[in-house]
Design a protein around this motif. Structure first.
Motif, PDB file in Angstrom:
ATOM      1  N   LEU A 144      99.849 -28.137 -32.938  1.00 52.67           N
ATOM      2  CA  LEU A 144      98.915 -29.258 -32.874  1.00 52.67           C
ATOM      3  C   LEU A 144      98.411 -29.458 -31.452  1.00 52.67           C
ATOM      4  O   LEU A 144      97.213 -29.621 -31.221  1.00 52.67           O
ATOM      5  CB  LEU A 144      99.579 -30.536 -33.375  1.00 52.67           C
ATOM      6  N   ILE A 145      99.314 -29.435 -30.496  1.00 51.43           N
ATOM      7  CA  ILE A 145      98.931 -29.620 -29.096  1.00 51.43           C
ATOM      8  C   ILE A 145      98.002 -28.498 -28.646  1.00 51.43           C
ATOM      9  O   ILE A 145      96.984 -28.754 -27.999  1.00 51.43           O
ATOM     10  CB  ILE A 145     100.185 -29.700 -28.202  1.00 51.43           C
ATOM     11  N   ASP A 146      98.329 -27.269 -28.995  1.00 49.88           N
ATOM     12  CA  ASP A 146      97.483 -26.132 -28.614  1.00 49.88           C
ATOM     13  C   ASP A 146      96.092 -26.241 -29.245  1.00 49.88           C
ATOM     14  O   ASP A 146      95.079 -25.991 -28.586  1.00 49.88           O
ATOM     15  CB  ASP A 146      98.133 -24.813 -29.030  1.00 49.88           C
ATOM     16  N   THR A 147      96.041 -26.619 -30.517  1.00 49.08           N
ATOM     17  CA  THR A 147      94.758 -26.757 -31.200  1.00 49.08           C
ATOM     18  C   THR A 147      93.909 -27.845 -30.550  1.00 49.08           C
ATOM     19  O   THR A 147      92.710 -27.659 -30.314  1.00 49.08           O
ATOM     20  CB  THR A 147      94.982 -27.088 -32.687  1.00 49.08           C
ATOM     21  N   ALA A 148      94.533 -28.978 -30.260  1.00 51.28           N
ATOM     22  CA  ALA A 148      93.803 -30.085 -29.638  1.00 51.28           C
ATOM     23  C   ALA A 148      93.295 -29.687 -28.252  1.00 51.28           C
ATOM     24  O   ALA A 148      92.133 -29.958 -27.914  1.00 51.28           O
ATOM     25  CB  ALA A 148      94.691 -31.323 -29.550  1.00 51.28           C
ATOM     26  N   LYS A 149      94.139 -29.030 -27.461  1.00 48.56           N
ATOM     27  CA  LYS A 149      93.723 -28.608 -26.119  1.00 48.56           C
ATOM     28  C   LYS A 149      92.564 -27.619 -26.192  1.00 48.56           C
ATOM     29  O   LYS A 149      91.595 -27.733 -25.438  1.00 48.56           O
ATOM     30  CB  LYS A 149      94.892 -27.973 -25.370  1.00 48.56           C
ATOM     31  N   THR A 150      92.660 -26.659 -27.096  1.00 49.52           N
ATOM     32  CA  THR A 150      91.610 -25.650 -27.234  1.00 49.52           C
ATOM     33  C   THR A 150      90.294 -26.294 -27.650  1.00 49.52           C
ATOM     34  O   THR A 150      89.240 -25.999 -27.068  1.00 49.52           O
ATOM     35  CB  THR A 150      92.024 -24.584 -28.272  1.00 49.52           C
ATOM     36  N   SER A 151      90.350 -27.185 -28.627  1.00 51.47           N
ATOM     37  CA  SER A 151      89.130 -27.843 -29.083  1.00 51.47           C
ATOM     38  C   SER A 151      88.517 -28.694 -27.982  1.00 51.47           C
ATOM     39  O   SER A 151      87.288 -28.690 -27.796  1.00 51.47           O
ATOM     40  CB  SER A 151      89.420 -28.726 -30.296  1.00 51.47           C
TER      41      SER A 151
END
Length: 104
Positions: free
Chosen positions: A13-20
């Motif tokens: 979740l953290i990686d997805t949010a950061k990437t977006s």
């Protein structure tokens, strides 16, 4: 759900949010330097990236709320099924916390 699985989901979740958010930030920077149709396209892509991030965070919020409700329900059932054990656990925890506080 196991602790390792929960940790994996949290990291994802953290990686997805950061990437977006990084994608949206980059697109907005590009849009600031351009005009016309290209700028509109970049702004649309940035808004789509922000919407994906918001949706991901809402999904995570829903999952956390659901897990919290489940934990509360299980705890309530346990206390109703075994009230004396619950009182003993609470008293033990209070004793430990009291001892830790008094050490200061």
């Amino acid at each position: 759900m196991t602790a390792t699985r929960a940790e994996e989901l949290k990291e994802k979740l953290i990686d997805t949010a950061k990437t977006s958010l990084d994608d949206a930030e980059e697109l907005l920077r590009e849009a600031a330097g351009t005009t016309g149709e290209k700028a509109a396209e970049l702004r649309e892509r940035a808004m789509a990236a922000l919407k994906r991030t918001r949706d991901t965070l809402y999904d995570a919020q829903d999952a956390v709320i659901q897990k919290g409700r489940h934990a509360a329900r299980v705890t309530d059932d346990y206390v109703h099924d075994k009230p004396w054990q619950a009182i003993g656990i609470a008293a033990g925890a209070a004793l430990v916390i009291g001892m830790l506080i008094s050490r200061r």
